[in-house]
Design a protein around this motif. Structure first.
Motif, PDB file in Angstrom:
ATOM      1  N   UNK A 282      -4.491  26.216  -5.295  1.00 53.19           N
ATOM      2  CA  UNK A 282      -5.778  25.723  -4.788  1.00 53.19           C
ATOM      3  C   UNK A 282      -6.414  24.865  -5.862  1.00 53.19           C
ATOM      4  N   UNK A 283      -6.450  23.566  -5.637  1.00 56.28           N
ATOM      5  CA  UNK A 283      -7.069  22.630  -6.571  1.00 56.28           C
ATOM      6  C   UNK A 283      -8.154  21.857  -5.834  1.00 56.28           C
ATOM      7  N   UNK A 284      -9.156  21.440  -6.549  1.00 57.39           N
ATOM      8  CA  UNK A 284     -10.229  20.653  -5.957  1.00 57.39           C
ATOM      9  C   UNK A 284      -9.626  19.329  -5.496  1.00 57.39           C
ATOM     10  N   UNK A 285      -9.756  19.043  -4.193  1.00 58.19           N
ATOM     11  CA  UNK A 285      -9.093  17.855  -3.647  1.00 58.19           C
ATOM     12  C   UNK A 285      -9.545  16.572  -4.324  1.00 58.19           C
ATOM     13  N   UNK A 286     -10.801  16.454  -4.644  1.00 53.04           N
ATOM     14  CA  UNK A 286     -11.302  15.232  -5.270  1.00 53.04           C
ATOM     15  C   UNK A 286     -10.576  14.951  -6.590  1.00 53.04           C
ATOM     16  N   UNK A 287     -10.238  16.010  -7.325  1.00 50.54           N
ATOM     17  CA  UNK A 287      -9.503  15.844  -8.584  1.00 50.54           C
ATOM     18  C   UNK A 287      -8.055  15.425  -8.314  1.00 50.54           C
ATOM     19  N   UNK A 288      -7.451  16.031  -7.294  1.00 56.34           N
ATOM     20  CA  UNK A 288      -6.086  15.668  -6.900  1.00 56.34           C
ATOM     21  C   UNK A 288      -6.066  14.212  -6.445  1.00 56.34           C
ATOM     22  N   UNK A 289      -7.022  13.849  -5.612  1.00 56.08           N
ATOM     23  CA  UNK A 289      -7.116  12.475  -5.111  1.00 56.08           C
ATOM     24  C   UNK A 289      -7.245  11.485  -6.271  1.00 56.08           C
TER      25      UNK A 289
ATOM     26  N   UNK B 184       0.822  -1.206   0.000  1.00 48.65           N
ATOM     27  CA  UNK B 184       0.000   0.000   0.000  1.00 48.65           C
ATOM     28  C   UNK B 184       0.862   1.264   0.000  1.00 48.65           C
ATOM     29  N   UNK B 185       0.449   2.232  -0.808  1.00 49.69           N
ATOM     30  CA  UNK B 185       1.096   3.540  -0.867  1.00 49.69           C
ATOM     31  C   UNK B 185       0.091   4.578  -0.386  1.00 49.69           C
ATOM     32  N   UNK B 186       0.485   5.369   0.606  1.00 46.29           N
ATOM     33  CA  UNK B 186      -0.352   6.439   1.114  1.00 46.29           C
ATOM     34  C   UNK B 186       0.421   7.736   0.970  1.00 46.29           C
ATOM     35  N   UNK B 187      -0.285   8.816   0.651  1.00 48.10           N
ATOM     36  CA  UNK B 187       0.375  10.107   0.467  1.00 48.10           C
ATOM     37  C   UNK B 187      -0.508  11.200   1.053  1.00 48.10           C
ATOM     38  N   UNK B 188       0.138  12.222   1.599  1.00 45.49           N
ATOM     39  CA  UNK B 188      -0.642  13.325   2.139  1.00 45.49           C
ATOM     40  C   UNK B 188       0.183  14.570   2.333  1.00 45.49           C
ATOM     41  N   UNK B 189      -0.557  15.656   2.554  1.00 43.73           N
ATOM     42  CA  UNK B 189       0.049  16.956   2.786  1.00 43.73           C
ATOM     43  C   UNK B 189      -0.372  17.944   1.726  1.00 43.73           C
ATOM     44  N   UNK B 190       0.477  18.925   1.507  1.00 44.87           N
ATOM     45  CA  UNK B 190       0.252  19.920   0.467  1.00 44.87           C
ATOM     46  C   UNK B 190       0.924  19.378  -0.794  1.00 44.87           C
ATOM     47  N   UNK B 191       0.244  18.446  -1.452  1.00 41.77           N
ATOM     48  CA  UNK B 191       0.874  17.629  -2.486  1.00 41.77           C
ATOM     49  C   UNK B 191       0.811  18.217  -3.893  1.00 41.77           C
ATOM     50  N   UNK B 192       0.113  19.338  -4.053  1.00 40.19           N
ATOM     51  CA  UNK B 192       0.060  20.025  -5.348  1.00 40.19           C
ATOM     52  C   UNK B 192       0.176  21.526  -5.137  1.00 40.19           C
ATOM     53  N   UNK B 193       0.546  22.218  -6.202  1.00 44.98           N
ATOM     54  CA  UNK B 193       0.679  23.672  -6.139  1.00 44.98           C
ATOM     55  C   UNK B 193      -0.677  24.318  -6.398  1.00 44.98           C
TER      56      UNK B 193
ATOM     57  N   UNK C 112      -4.183  18.660   2.773  1.00 51.51           N
ATOM     58  CA  UNK C 112      -3.526  19.423   3.829  1.00 51.51           C
ATOM     59  C   UNK C 112      -4.446  19.508   5.049  1.00 51.51           C
ATOM     60  N   UNK C 113      -3.846  19.464   6.224  1.00 53.29           N
ATOM     61  CA  UNK C 113      -4.618  19.618   7.454  1.00 53.29           C
ATOM     62  C   UNK C 113      -5.241  18.328   7.977  1.00 53.29           C
ATOM     63  N   UNK C 114      -4.991  17.214   7.316  1.00 51.87           N
ATOM     64  CA  UNK C 114      -5.531  15.944   7.788  1.00 51.87           C
ATOM     65  C   UNK C 114      -4.892  15.589   9.124  1.00 51.87           C
ATOM     66  N   UNK C 115      -5.710  15.195  10.077  1.00 54.82           N
ATOM     67  CA  UNK C 115      -5.192  14.799  11.387  1.00 54.82           C
ATOM     68  C   UNK C 115      -4.538  13.421  11.293  1.00 54.82           C
ATOM     69  N   UNK C 116      -3.473  13.200  12.048  1.00 55.77           N
ATOM     70  CA  UNK C 116      -2.802  11.901  12.014  1.00 55.77           C
ATOM     71  C   UNK C 116      -3.751  10.725  12.258  1.00 55.77           C
ATOM     72  N   UNK C 117      -4.748  10.918  13.117  1.00 54.77           N
ATOM     73  CA  UNK C 117      -5.692   9.842  13.432  1.00 54.77           C
ATOM     74  C   UNK C 117      -6.424   9.346  12.189  1.00 54.77           C
ATOM     75  N   UNK C 118      -6.663  10.244  11.252  1.00 54.08           N
ATOM     76  CA  UNK C 118      -7.328   9.872  10.004  1.00 54.08           C
ATOM     77  C   UNK C 118      -6.439   8.939   9.191  1.00 54.08           C
ATOM     78  N   UNK C 119      -5.168   9.270   9.098  1.00 54.60           N
ATOM     79  CA  UNK C 119      -4.217   8.429   8.389  1.00 54.60           C
ATOM     80  C   UNK C 119      -4.024   7.088   9.076  1.00 54.60           C
ATOM     81  N   UNK C 120      -3.990   7.099  10.391  1.00 56.92           N
ATOM     82  CA  UNK C 120      -3.845   5.860  11.159  1.00 56.92           C
ATOM     83  C   UNK C 120      -5.039   4.946  10.900  1.00 56.92           C
ATOM     84  N   UNK C 121      -6.243   5.505  10.959  1.00 52.96           N
ATOM     85  CA  UNK C 121      -7.456   4.710  10.724  1.00 52.96           C
ATOM     86  C   UNK C 121      -7.458   4.130   9.310  1.00 52.96           C
TER      87      UNK C 121
END
Length: 138
Positions: free
Chosen positions: A98-105, A87-96, A119-128
């Motif tokens: 303001x882009x619609x996150x759903x499109x980035x995802x 599994x590959x997981x990625x997060x943060x400010x991953x694009x330059x 951006x701003x995702x809490x660690x608990x979300x990534x852990x879950x």
């Protein structure tokens, strides 16, 4: 039960260390064995560490906006290295910009990532999400 092993790092030329440290502590506290590669990590370094540690997942962080460029081809390199199902997981400010996150995802999922966090995702979300991906019970 054996701890799940994750490889964590900040990809590319990104030097944002604070978020990486927060994730390291959060994942460790959640019961994972974390191989923390720190900042300015190449795809090849993530892959080598995953092979060496027999990792269960790779968690990529990026805050300087170039994550999309830095992550291109990573799934293919994992596959070529024998990590086809990792599994590959990625997060943060991953694009330059303001882009619609759903499109980035969608773009990252098409690149072979299993989970993408804005951006701003809490660690608990990534852990879950990681626990769900790895079929772990709380």
């Amino acid at each position: 039960m054996k701890k799940k092993v994750i490889v964590l790092g900040v990809i590319g030329a990104d030097v944002h260390a604070v978020g990486n440290k927060i994730l390291y502590h959060a994942f460790t506290d959640a019961g994972f064995e974390v191989i923390n590669l720190g900042v300015m990590v190449s795809q090849e370094e993530f892959i080598a560490a995953a092979i060496e540690s027999n990792a269960d997942a790779i968690v990529v962080s990026s805050l300087y906006g170039q994550g999309e460029l830095d992550c291109r081809g990573m799934r293919e390199k994992c596959d070529e290295a024998g990590l086809k199902d990792i599994p590959l997981l990625v997060g943060g400010n991953i694009v330059i910009g303001k882009q619609v996150f759903e499109e980035v995802e969608k773009r990252f999922m098409e690149m072979g990532f299993n989970a993408v966090f804005p951006p701003g995702t809490r660690p608990e979300t990534g852990i879950a999400a990681l626990k769900e991906i790895l079929l772990m019970e709380d």
